[in-house]
Write a protein that holds these residues in place. Structure first.
Motif, PDB file in Angstrom:
ATOM      1  N   GLN A   1      52.976  13.916  52.381  1.00 49.38           N
ATOM      2  CA  GLN A   1      51.902  13.126  51.780  1.00 49.38           C
ATOM      3  C   GLN A   1      51.039  13.973  50.845  1.00 49.38           C
ATOM      4  O   GLN A   1      50.589  13.501  49.806  1.00 49.38           O
ATOM      5  CB  GLN A   1      51.035  12.512  52.877  1.00 49.38           C
TER       6      GLN A   1
ATOM      7  N   ASP B   1      51.438  18.098  62.130  1.00 51.86           N
ATOM      8  CA  ASP B   1      50.939  16.851  62.695  1.00 51.86           C
ATOM      9  C   ASP B   1      51.445  15.695  61.834  1.00 51.86           C
ATOM     10  O   ASP B   1      51.297  15.719  60.610  1.00 51.86           O
ATOM     11  CB  ASP B   1      49.405  16.897  62.698  1.00 51.86           C
ATOM     12  N   PRO B   2      52.068  14.646  62.417  1.00 54.60           N
ATOM     13  CA  PRO B   2      52.593  13.532  61.627  1.00 54.60           C
ATOM     14  C   PRO B   2      51.536  12.849  60.751  1.00 54.60           C
ATOM     15  O   PRO B   2      51.877  12.259  59.719  1.00 54.60           O
ATOM     16  CB  PRO B   2      53.125  12.562  62.692  1.00 54.60           C
ATOM     17  N   HIS B   3      50.258  12.920  61.145  1.00 56.78           N
ATOM     18  CA  HIS B   3      49.185  12.337  60.343  1.00 56.78           C
ATOM     19  C   HIS B   3      48.685  13.303  59.260  1.00 56.78           C
ATOM     20  O   HIS B   3      47.795  12.953  58.482  1.00 56.78           O
ATOM     21  CB  HIS B   3      48.019  11.938  61.249  1.00 56.78           C
ATOM     22  N   GLU B   4      49.251  14.505  59.254  1.00 56.20           N
ATOM     23  CA  GLU B   4      48.946  15.543  58.268  1.00 56.20           C
ATOM     24  C   GLU B   4      47.471  15.926  58.243  1.00 56.20           C
ATOM     25  O   GLU B   4      46.876  16.156  57.196  1.00 56.20           O
ATOM     26  CB  GLU B   4      49.430  15.131  56.864  1.00 56.20           C
ATOM     27  N   GLU B   5      46.871  16.009  59.436  1.00 55.89           N
ATOM     28  CA  GLU B   5      45.518  16.536  59.546  1.00 55.89           C
ATOM     29  C   GLU B   5      45.520  18.018  59.880  1.00 55.89           C
ATOM     30  O   GLU B   5      44.566  18.729  59.576  1.00 55.89           O
ATOM     31  CB  GLU B   5      44.741  15.768  60.616  1.00 55.89           C
TER      32      GLU B   5
ATOM     33  N   SER C   1      53.002  11.818  67.313  1.00 60.19           N
ATOM     34  CA  SER C   1      51.957  10.976  66.709  1.00 60.19           C
ATOM     35  C   SER C   1      50.764  10.750  67.633  1.00 60.19           C
ATOM     36  O   SER C   1      49.704  10.316  67.188  1.00 60.19           O
ATOM     37  CB  SER C   1      52.554   9.624  66.298  1.00 60.19           C
TER      38      SER C   1
ATOM     39  N   GLU D   1      40.367  15.450  70.389  1.00 60.09           N
ATOM     40  CA  GLU D   1      39.996  14.921  69.082  1.00 60.09           C
ATOM     41  C   GLU D   1      39.471  16.051  68.221  1.00 60.09           C
ATOM     42  O   GLU D   1      38.739  16.922  68.682  1.00 60.09           O
ATOM     43  CB  GLU D   1      38.912  13.835  69.227  1.00 60.09           C
TER      44      GLU D   1
END
Length: 270
Positions: free
Chosen positions: A148, A188-192, A241, A261
């Protein structure tokens, strides 16, 4: 059977690469391999096998510096690579497909210091090198792609991390992440964030865009050998995820952690 050094899996298929240089393609429900693209005893030790994003092709890197790419539809007798090149003069340690396009990034060790490179597999081999980066003293050991953000992240044998902009084809950032060689990276799959594992057993979690240290897990997989760079530390990482961190080590253990978190405070866990 030779020791399996690398493994990758899709829903219905999986790949194994071995110390004797052989590579086998397997399908669930079949007792034997459906294809053996590389036979034992002919090629160098396999350092990495990977499927492409859509699962229609796979690649094999080895300790002679070669990268070979195959179509998944290959079967014994017709298993010929459509791309085969010595990408690094000493070793190709890792590689990654850059999405659905024909580009591939490799990480390894070359005598001229160009240890991370981009290749276009549709071009003639003499013109396939698109970009080479002089980085990672003593070589690069691992590479991942953040699709992304179009960022390429590589880890080196001196514990440094380099981040490259794939679109601009230039190095964006470099920092010292570990005091020992980086063995593996995970995204991280969310690219954070992304995760690095080192030969001393330490695992660290880094912010993707600002590259700050978020979490540190010292000695998560302690050394299991007195000899440098042999059977040491963290060997494999994966983040799902749900924010769970899976890690394997040369100590013979597999661990799962639920990452908290994300916040702005660095956490060190012992």
């Amino acid at each position: 059977m030779s020791k399996i050094t690398r493994y990758d899996m899709l829903k219905e298929q999986h790949l194994t690469g071995s110390q004797d240089g052989s590579v086998s393609l397997w399908e669930w429900g079949h007792q034997n391999a459906v294809a053996t693209p590389r036979s034992p005893g002919t090629f160098a030790k396999v350092t990495r096998v990977r499927f492409s994003q859509h699962g229609n092709k796979f690649g094999v890197a080895d300790s002679d510096g070669h990268l070979s790419l195959f179509q998944v539809a290959c079967r014994d007798g017709t298993a010929r690579p459509f791309f085969n090149y010595q990408c690094h003069s000493k070793v190709t340690a890792d590689f990654v497909f850059l999405g659905a396009c024909s580009l591939v990034a490799t990480a390894g060790h070359s005598s001229e210091g160009r240890n991370v490179a981009l290749w276009d597999t549709l071009l003639p081999q003499s013109k396939s090198l698109v970009q080479a980066f002089t980085c990672h003293d003593q070589g690069a050991s691992s590479v991942i792609l953040a699709p992304q953000h179009q960022l390429l992240i590589s880890g080196g044998k001196k514990g440094d991390i380099n981040i490259f902009d794939v679109r601009q084809r230039q190095q964006r950032h470099r920092f010292q992440a570990h005091e020992s060689p980086i063995k593996c990276l995970a995204l991280d799959p969310h690219e954070e964030f992304f995760v690095s594992g080192a030969g001393d057993g330490d695992i660290k979690v880094w912010g993707l865009t600002v590259h700050s240290l978020l979490y540190s897990f010292p000695g998560e997989h302690p050394r299991s050998s007195f000899f440098k760079n042999i059977g040491q530390g963290v060997t494999q990482l994966h983040v799902d995820s749900a924010g769970r961190l899976f890690s394997c080590g040369a100590d013979g253990s597999m661990k799962v952690r639920q990452l908290p978190e994300r916040d702005c405070v660095v956490h060190t866990y012992y």
